[in-house]
Design an enzyme around this catalytic site. Structure first.
Site, PDB file in Angstrom:
ATOM      1  N   LYS A  28      12.483   7.542   1.546  1.00  0.00           N
ATOM      2  CA  LYS A  28      11.207   7.404   0.858  1.00  0.00           C
ATOM      3  C   LYS A  28      10.435   8.716   0.938  1.00  0.00           C
ATOM      4  O   LYS A  28      10.290   9.294   2.005  1.00  0.00           O
ATOM      5  CB  LYS A  28      10.405   6.278   1.484  1.00  0.00           C
ATOM      6  CG  LYS A  28       9.107   6.004   0.774  1.00  0.00           C
ATOM      7  CD  LYS A  28       8.670   4.598   0.989  1.00  0.00           C
ATOM      8  CE  LYS A  28       7.405   4.577   1.819  1.00  0.00           C
ATOM      9  NZ  LYS A  28       6.883   3.242   1.989  1.00  0.00           N
TER      10      LYS A  28
ATOM     11  N   ASP B 154       0.393  -5.707   2.403  1.00  0.00           N
ATOM     12  CA  ASP B 154       0.945  -5.569   1.064  1.00  0.00           C
ATOM     13  C   ASP B 154       2.165  -6.479   0.925  1.00  0.00           C
ATOM     14  O   ASP B 154       3.221  -6.043   0.495  1.00  0.00           O
ATOM     15  CB  ASP B 154       1.291  -4.106   0.780  1.00  0.00           C
ATOM     16  CG  ASP B 154       1.332  -3.812  -0.719  1.00  0.00           C
ATOM     17  OD1 ASP B 154       0.949  -4.697  -1.498  1.00  0.00           O
ATOM     18  OD2 ASP B 154       1.757  -2.721  -1.097  1.00  0.00           O
TER      19      ASP B 154
ATOM     20  N   VAL C 164      11.501   6.171  -3.820  1.00  0.00           N
ATOM     21  CA  VAL C 164      12.597   5.867  -2.911  1.00  0.00           C
ATOM     22  C   VAL C 164      13.919   6.307  -3.545  1.00  0.00           C
ATOM     23  O   VAL C 164      14.200   5.958  -4.697  1.00  0.00           O
ATOM     24  CB  VAL C 164      12.641   4.368  -2.586  1.00  0.00           C
ATOM     25  CG1 VAL C 164      13.742   4.095  -1.589  1.00  0.00           C
ATOM     26  CG2 VAL C 164      11.318   3.901  -2.031  1.00  0.00           C
TER      27      VAL C 164
ATOM     28  N   GLY D 193       5.169   5.933  -2.565  1.00  0.00           N
ATOM     29  CA  GLY D 193       6.139   6.998  -2.714  1.00  0.00           C
ATOM     30  C   GLY D 193       7.327   6.594  -3.553  1.00  0.00           C
ATOM     31  O   GLY D 193       7.422   5.488  -4.051  1.00  0.00           O
TER      32      GLY D 193
ATOM     33  N   LEU E 258      15.731   4.821  -6.512  1.00  0.00           N
ATOM     34  CA  LEU E 258      15.890   3.360  -6.421  1.00  0.00           C
ATOM     35  C   LEU E 258      14.640   2.650  -6.911  1.00  0.00           C
ATOM     36  O   LEU E 258      14.688   1.555  -7.440  1.00  0.00           O
ATOM     37  CB  LEU E 258      16.151   2.950  -4.974  1.00  0.00           C
ATOM     38  CG  LEU E 258      17.473   3.376  -4.378  1.00  0.00           C
ATOM     39  CD1 LEU E 258      17.482   3.076  -2.900  1.00  0.00           C
ATOM     40  CD2 LEU E 258      18.613   2.658  -5.054  1.00  0.00           C
ATOM     41  N   GLY E 259      13.496   3.284  -6.713  1.00  0.00           N
ATOM     42  CA  GLY E 259      12.267   2.627  -7.135  1.00  0.00           C
ATOM     43  C   GLY E 259      11.067   3.483  -6.778  1.00  0.00           C
ATOM     44  O   GLY E 259      11.172   4.442  -6.023  1.00  0.00           O
ATOM     45  N   ARG E 260       9.963   3.145  -7.382  1.00  0.00           N
ATOM     46  CA  ARG E 260       8.719   3.836  -7.060  1.00  0.00           C
ATOM     47  C   ARG E 260       7.739   2.820  -6.529  1.00  0.00           C
ATOM     48  O   ARG E 260       7.408   1.869  -7.231  1.00  0.00           O
ATOM     49  CB  ARG E 260       8.137   4.483  -8.316  1.00  0.00           C
ATOM     50  CG  ARG E 260       8.947   5.643  -8.814  1.00  0.00           C
ATOM     51  CD  ARG E 260       8.378   6.127 -10.145  1.00  0.00           C
ATOM     52  NE  ARG E 260       9.402   6.786 -10.929  1.00  0.00           N
ATOM     53  CZ  ARG E 260       9.750   8.060 -10.791  1.00  0.00           C
ATOM     54  NH1 ARG E 260       9.150   8.813  -9.893  1.00  0.00           N
ATOM     55  NH2 ARG E 260      10.689   8.579 -11.529  1.00  0.00           N
ATOM     56  N   GLY E 261       7.311   3.007  -5.298  1.00  0.00           N
ATOM     57  CA  GLY E 261       6.377   2.045  -4.701  1.00  0.00           C
ATOM     58  C   GLY E 261       4.982   2.609  -4.745  1.00  0.00           C
ATOM     59  O   GLY E 261       4.742   3.670  -5.320  1.00  0.00           O
ATOM     60  N   GLY E 262       4.049   1.877  -4.161  1.00  0.00           N
ATOM     61  CA  GLY E 262       2.669   2.326  -4.132  1.00  0.00           C
ATOM     62  C   GLY E 262       2.510   3.600  -3.324  1.00  0.00           C
ATOM     63  O   GLY E 262       1.597   4.382  -3.563  1.00  0.00           O
TER      64      GLY E 262
END
Ligand SMILES: *[C@@H]1O[C@H](CO)[C@@H](O)[C@H](O)[C@H]1NC(C)=O
Ligand SMILES: *[C@@H]1O[C@H](CO)[C@@H](O)[C@H](O)[C@H]1NC(C)=O
Ligand SMILES: *[C@@H]1O[C@H](CO)[C@@H](O)[C@H](O)[C@H]1NC(C)=O
Ligand SMILES: *[C@@H]1O[C@H](CO)[C@@H](O)[C@H](O)[C@H]1NC(C)=O
Ligand SMILES: *[C@@H]1O[C@H](CO)[C@@H](O)[C@H](O)[C@H]1NC(C)=O
Ligand SMILES: CC(=O)N[C@H]1CO[C@H](CO)[C@@H](O)[C@@H]1O
Length: 925
Positions: A613, A711, A599, A597, A591-595
Site C-alpha cells: 500500500k 472505516d 494498493v 492510498g 489492486l485497488g485504490r482505497g481512501g
C-alpha cells in the site's frame, strides 16, 4: 274474546318490543359482508350544525364503522351539538379523517378531537376520601395529553396507577385566605384553591384514569361564604383532546398478516401506524378522498389553482428569494403545497416541511435545495415527514428535491383551464420519481430564462453575451442567435470575442527566429537534464535517508526491533526491494485504490506474494495515518485481521507490506459483476459476518487500548483463499485508552456506512463501528450496495431503505433472491433484527460487538447442527468453511475468542493487547 284479544296484542307487543333492536341488528349485520362504499353511505348525514365528519364516523345504522364511531347530533340545541358514541362527550371541531391533499404531518395532528372534561364532586360532612374515574368514550379513543386543573380547598389529590394502585402523581390545594373565586383559582392553578396534575408524563394514550382525593380538614365544612363553591366542592376540569385510531389490529404490521376487518379498503390507500395503538389510513401520493370506503381515494385532478396574487407578497426570506408559485402567505402561492414558512427571527430561515432549511429555489429547473439542520426532531415525526410531502420528489440523500405542480400529464394539464405554465415562452415538462411518473412542471423554452409560472416571466437570453461557439459576428434574436463569418481582411479574436483586422507579418523572419531559438533552447535543455540527472543520483541516497527520518522510521525501527515478537511479523523493507517486487510500480499491478492510498500486488525476492500500500498524498496527516496503521497492526495478531509483513519508509511516501489476500473484498464479491466462480452462499455470509464481528469485538474489547476501526465496510473485508474474512485498512483507526469511552475526532468514514450520531457529535465510540457493521449485514442480506441507484437514477441509502421497508413488508420480500433460497425464515428475521439493532440512531441502544458476535455464532451453530452430515458430500452446496473453524465455532464461547490464539494459549481469556503491549513496553525500557 275482546279482552283476550287486547291482552294477546299487548302481550305480543311487550315481548316483541325489546326484541326490536335485536331484529334491526340482524338486518345491519346482514350488511357486514359488504364493504362500505360511497353509494351505501349516500343517505348518511355528513354534518351536524356547521360541524362536518365522514366515514368511519357517522350517524345512523350502517353509517359508521363500529359502535365506537357512532355520533349523535342534538338538533334541538342552538346551535346543534355533536356527541361521540358515549352520548356525553361533545365535539367542537370538524372531525378529520386523513386526507392526502395536505401534507400528512398536519393531517396527523388534526386527527385529534378536542374535548372538555368537567366533573364535580360535592363534599359531604364526615367523608374524607372521594374518587373520580374517567373512561374514554370507546376503545378507539385515548387521551393524547391532559392537564387536569382541580379546584377546591384543603385536599390532596392522587393520580392512581392503573395496575399498581400506587400514586403516579399528586398535588395539594389549600386556601390560606378567604375570597378566592373558582374562576381565578383555575386560571393560575398554583396550589392556592387549585392544583394540577399533568398527564403527558405517564406513557402514551391512557383510556382510563382514576383520581383519589383525601381531605385534610377532617369532616368540618366551614360555613358558606363568598368562596363557598371552592370549600364544599371539588371541580376537575381539563381542555384536552382525544386521539382516535382503528384498533382492530395493533399496528400496520399486523394488518399485513391479518386482513379481516382491514380498514384501508380503498384502492390506492395505505396504512399508517398510530402513535400508541392502532392505525390510520391515508390515500397514496397524488390521490385524495376517504381511504376508509371502497373507491374512496381518487386521483387528485384539481390540478393547479392559481390564486389571485396579492400585490404586496414578500418574495424573500433572509437571503433566499421565494419566486412565485412558492409563497409565504395566503394568496401568494400557486397551490397550498407551495406554502413555505419563514421563521420570524433575527436571522430568518425558510422552512420546507416545517423542518428543512431551504437554501435556494430554482424555479426554472424545478429544484428546491435545502439542508437538514439535523437537530431537535424525534424519529417518528421525521419518518412521517420524509418523502411524504405531496408532489415533491427526490431522495433523502441528496439535499435537493424536484417538484411537480400537479399529478397530471402535460396533455391533461393543458386541457383543463388552470394550466400552470402561463408564460407565453414556457413549456410543460414531465417529472418522474423512482416510483414512476409523478406529474408536470413548467420550464422556460430553450433560449429563455426566468419564471415560467408568471405572465411574461420567461425572458430572452442574450446568447451573444454568454460563452458560445460563434467565431464570427454574433447577433441575438428572440429565443436564439445567428452567427455570420468575419468579413474579408478581418479575423476572429477569441479574447475580445469580435472580428479584428488581420495583422500582416513577415513570415520569413518569423520562421528564422523561431528555428534559431528552438535549436538553442533544445541544446540548453539537454545540458540541464544531464546536470540534473547526475546531481539527482548523488543525492537520492541522502534523500531516502531523510524520508526515512521524516517518516519516523527510526522510531518505528526501534519499536519493531525492540519487540522480538513483532520482529518476525513486521520487517523493514528497502525501497529497492519493493520497487523490484512491483515491477517499478507498474500500473497493471494496481489492486485497488482505497481512501488512504493505492494498493499494488508485489512478488518479493523469495517468491512470496504480497500487497503493497502506497499513500497518495505526502501530507504529514497521511503519514501519521500510515504510522498509525503500522503501530496498530504490529500489535495485533488475529486470524481475521489482515497481517502486516512490514513497511518501507525510505520512499517519499511510506509503503506498507501485507499478506496478499487473493479473493478480493467482500464488496467485490457481493456487488461486482458476478462472473466469479466464487458464488457466496448463505453459510459463507453467516460465517464472514461472524468472523468480522469477532475481529471487531477483539479490537474493541482488548484490555489496555481499544481500537476503533472507524472505516468498517465491505470493501475493507478481504477474503483469503479459503474465503476467511480478513479485516483491513486501519488507516483511520484510533487507539483509545480503555478508561475513555469516546474520543472527539474529525469525522471520518465512508458515505453509506457513517454512523449518524458520530457524524453529528464527532464523538467517536465503539458503537460507530457497530453501526457500520449493521450496514455490512444489510449488504449480505439484501445484496445491494450501501448507496444504490434505483432504476430511475435516484440514489438510495441502503439503511434508510431497509428501515423503511422492514416496517411495511415481511423480511422475505426484501432480501436478495439467493438469500431467500438458501436461508431459513428464522435466520433472515434474526439477521434483519440484528441489523435493525445495530442501526439504531442512538449509540447506547445498539448492542456491543460482543453481543453481535455471540448472536451470529449461535445462528451459525444452529445452521451447522441442522445440516445433515451427508450434506458435506454435496460438492455443489458445500460451504467454504474448513474443519478447524467449524470446530471452533461449535464450542460457542461467549467470550470474545480469537481462534488463532486459542491454539497456543491455554488461558480462557482473550488474547489481549494488554499482554502484548505491556511485554513490549517493559522490553523497550
Ligand atoms: C398563587 O398565586 C396567587 C396570585 O398570584 C398568590 O397570591 C399565591 O401566593 C400563589 N400561591 C403559591 C403557593 O405560590
Ligand atoms: C389550568 O391551569 C393552567 C395554569 O397552570 C392554565 O394555563 C390553564 O388555562 C388552566 N386550564 C383550564 C381549563 O382552566
Ligand atoms: C445566506 O446567508 C447565510 C448565512 O447568513 C450564508 O451562509 C449563505 O451563504 C447565504 N446565501 C446566499 C445565497 O447568499
Ligand atoms: C409557520 O410557522 C408557524 C409557527 O411555527 C405556524 O404557526 C404556522 O402554522 C406555519 N405556517 C405554515 C404554512 O406551515
Ligand atoms: C414578525 O416580524 C415582524 C417584523 O419584524 C413583526 O412586525 C411581527 O410582529 C412579527 N410577528 C410575530 C408573530 O412575531
Ligand atoms: C406520485 C403520484 O401520485 N403519481 C401518480 C400520478 O398519476 C399516475 C396516473 O396517471 C399514477 O400512476 C401515479 O402513481
Amino acid at each position: 274474546m275482546g279482552i283476550a284479544g287486547v291482552l294477546l296484542v299487548l302481550f305480543l307487543l311487550l315481548v316483541l318490543c325489546p326484541l326490536l333492536p335485536v331484529l334491526i341488528m340482524v338486518r345491519a349485520s346482514g350488511l357486514k359482508g359488504t364493504l362500505p362504499s360511497a353509494a351505501m353511505l349516500a343517505d348518511c348525514p355528513k354534518r351536524c350544525g356547521n360541524l362536518t365528519f365522514d366515514y368511519p364516523f357517522g350517524i345512523g345504522t350502517g353509517c359508521f364503522r363500529n359502535p365506537d364511531f357512532k355520533l349523535t347530533c342534538d338538533d334541538t340545541a342552538q346551535p346543534p351539538k355533536l356527541f361521540l358514541c358515549d352520548g356525553t362527550t361533545q365535539v367542537f371541531q370538524n372531525i378529520v379523517t386523513i386526507d392526502n391533499f395536505s401534507p400528512v404531518l398536519y393531517s396527523f395532528l388534526n386527527l385529534r378531537i378536542p374535548i372538555n372534561i368537567s366533573h364535580k364532586i360535592d363534599m359531604r360532612s364526615g367523608v374524607d376520601v372521594y374518587h373520580m374515574f374517567w373512561k374514554s368514550p370507546g376503545r378507539s379513543f385515548s387521551l393524547s395529553y391532559a392537564q387536569l386543573n382541580i379546584t377546591g380547598c384543603g385536599f390532596h389529590a392522587y393520580l392512581v396507577g392503573n395496575e399498581t394502585g400506587s400514586a403516579l402523581d399528586d398535588c395539594e390545594a389549600s386556601c390560606p385566605v378567604e375570597g378566592i373565586t373558582d374562576m381565578v383559582a383555575r386560571k393560575i392553578c398554583n396550589g392556592t384553591g387549585c392544583c394540577s396534575i399533568n398527564f403527558s408524563d405517564y406513557g402514551f394514550a391512557p383510556r382510563t384514569f382514576h383520581l383519589k382525593f383525601v381531605r385534610h380538614e377532617h369532616g368540618k365544612l366551614k360555613p358558606r361564604n363568598s368562596d363557598s363553591s371552592l370549600r364544599d366542592r371539588i371541580h376537575i376540569t381539563s381542555s384536552t383532546s382525544l386521539q382516535w385510531s382503528i384498533v382492530d389490529q395493533a399496528n400496520c404490521h399486523y394488518t399485513e398478516k391479518n386482513k379481516t376487518n382491514y380498514a384501508c379498503i380503498s384502492k390506492d390507500s395505505r396504512c399508517l401506524s398510530a402513535d400508541g395503538f392502532g392505525y390510520y389510513c391515508y390515500c397514496d401520493d397524488g390521490y385524495g378522498g376517504n381511504p376508509y370506503i371502497l373507491e374512496g381515494c381518487s386521483r387528485d385532478t384539481t390540478g393547479y389553482i392559481p390564486a389571485q396574487q396579492k400585490d404586496d407578497c414578500t418574495r424573500s426570506c433572509g437571503n433566499v428569494s421565494v419566486p412565485y408559485t412558492f409563497g409565504l402567505a395566503e394568496d401568494c402561492f400557486g397551490r397550498e403545497i407551495f406554502y413555505l414558512n419563514c421563521t420570524n427571527s433575527t436571522s430568518p430561515v425558510l422552512l420546507l416541511d416545517q423542518y428543512y432549511h431551504v437554501t435556494n429555489i430554482n424555479v426554472n429547473e424545478g429544484l428546491i435545495e435545502y439542508v437538514d439542520p439535523g437537530t431537535g426532531w424525534d424519529e417518528t415525526v421525521l419518518t412521517i415527514l420524509q418523502g411524504q410531502r405531496l408532489y415533491y420528489t427526490g431522495s433523502n440523500q441528496t439535499s435537493s428535491r424536484q417538484w411537480a405542480v400537479a399529478n397530471l400529464t402535460c396533455l391533461e394539464a393543458q386541457q383543463i383551464s388552470r394550466y400552470a405554465c402561463v408564460s407565453s415562452q414556457s413549456t410543460c415538462v414531465p417529472v418522474t420519481s423512482y416510483r414512476g411518473y409523478f406529474g408536470y412542471r413548467c420550464k422556460c423554452k430553450d433560449g429563455f430564462h426566468g419564471n415560467p409560472y408568471i405572465k411574461q416571466g420567461c425572458e430572452d437570453i442574450d446568447e451573444c453575451l454568454a460563452p458560445n461557439n460563434c467565431t464570427g459576428i454574433c447577433l441575438n434574436t428572440v429565443g436564439t442567435f445567428t452567427c455570420t463569418d468575419c468579413p474579408p481582411k478581418t479575423e476572429y479574436d477569441p479574447t475580445k470575442r469580435q472580428c479584428t483586422p488581420t495583422k500582416q507579418q513577415n513570415l520569413l523572419i518569423g520562421i528564422i527566429i523561431g528555428l534559431c531559438s528552438g535549436v538553442g533552447i533544445l541544446l540548453l535543455g539537454l545540458f540541464v537534464i544531464f546536470l540534473v540527472v547526475t546531481w539527482k543520483r548523488n543525492i537520492q541516497r541522502q534523500q531516502r535517508r531523510a524520508h526515512f527520518r521524516k517518516n519516523k522510521g527510526l522510531l518505528l525501527e526501534q519499536l519493531i526491533a525492540s519487540d522480538e515478537n513483532a520482529s518476525d511479523k513486521a520487517k523493514i523493507f528497502s525501497f529497492e526491494d519493493l520497487k523490484k517486487a512491483t515491477n517499478n510500480f507498474d500500473p497493471t499491478r494496481i489492486l485497488g485504490r482505497g481512501g488512504h492510498g493505492t494498493v499494488y500486488k508485489g512478488i518479493l525476492a523469495n517468491k512470496h506474494v504480497v500487497a503493497i500500500k502506497k499513500a497518495m498524498v505526502i501530507e504529514e496527516d497521511e503519514i501519521n495515518q500510515f504510522i498509525n496503521e503500522v503501530v496498530i497492526l504490529s500489535q495485533i495478531d488475529h486470524r481475521n485481521i489482515v497481517k502486516l509483513f512490514g513497511c518501507c519508509l525510505e520512499a517519499e511516501v511510506p509503503l506498507l507490506v501485507y499478506d496478499f489476500i487473493p479473493n478480493g473484498s467482500l464488496f467485490g464479491l457481493l456487488h461486482g459483476n458476478s462472473s466469479s466462480e466464487l458464488a457466496l452462499h448463505w453459510d459463507d455470509c453467516l460465517r464472514i459476518a461472524a468472523e468480522t464481528a469477532g475481529a471487531l469485538c477483539y479490537l474493541h474489547s482488548s484490555a489496555s487500548v481499544s481500537v476503533f476501526h472507524r472505516d468498517v465496510k465491505s470493501s475493507n473485508i478481504l477474503l483469503d483463499g479459503k474465503c476467511t474474512a480478513k479485516l483491513s485498512d486501519f488507516g483511520a483507526s484510533r487507539l483509545v485508552p480503555i478508561d475513555k469511552t469516546h474520543v472527539v475526532t474529525n469525522v471520518q468514514g465512508t458515505h453509506g456506512y457513517l454512523d449518524p450520531e458520530y457524524f453529528y457529535t464527532a464523538q467517536l465510540n465503539q458503537k460507530s463501528d457497530v453501526y457500520s457493521f449493521g450496514v455490512v449485514l444489510l449488504e449480505l442480506l439484501l445484496r445491494r450496495e450501501p448507496i444504490f441507484t434505483v432504476h430511475s437514477g435516484f440514489k438510495q441509502n441502503l439503511s434508510n431503505y431497509f428501515l423503511t421497508e422492514i416496517n411495511t413488508r415481511p423480511v422475505t420480500e426484501i432480501v436478495a433472491a439467493q438469500v431467500l433460497e438458501e436461508a431459513t425464515e428464522e435466520e433472515m428475521e434474526n439477521i434483519a433484527l440484528l441489523a435493525e439493532m445495530c442501526l439504531r440512531p442512538r449509540g447506547e441502544e445498539r448492542p456491543t460487538m460482543k453481543q453481535v458476535e455471540t448472536k451470529l455464532q449461535i445462528l451459525q451453530a444452529k445452521r451447522l447442527s441442522a445440516r445433515p452430515v451427508t450434506r458435506d458430500n454435496d460438492a455443489e452446496r458445500k460451504p467454504l468453511l474448513n474443519a478447524r473453524t467449524r470446530a471452533n465455532y461449535q464450542s460457542l464461547s461467549v467470550d470474545c475468542e480469537d481462534p488463532a490464539s486459542s491454539s497456543w494459549q491455554s488461558s480462557q481469556n482473550c488474547y489481549s493487547l494488554e499482554q502484548e503491549s505491556s511485554t513490549s513496553t517493559t522490553r523497550r525500557r
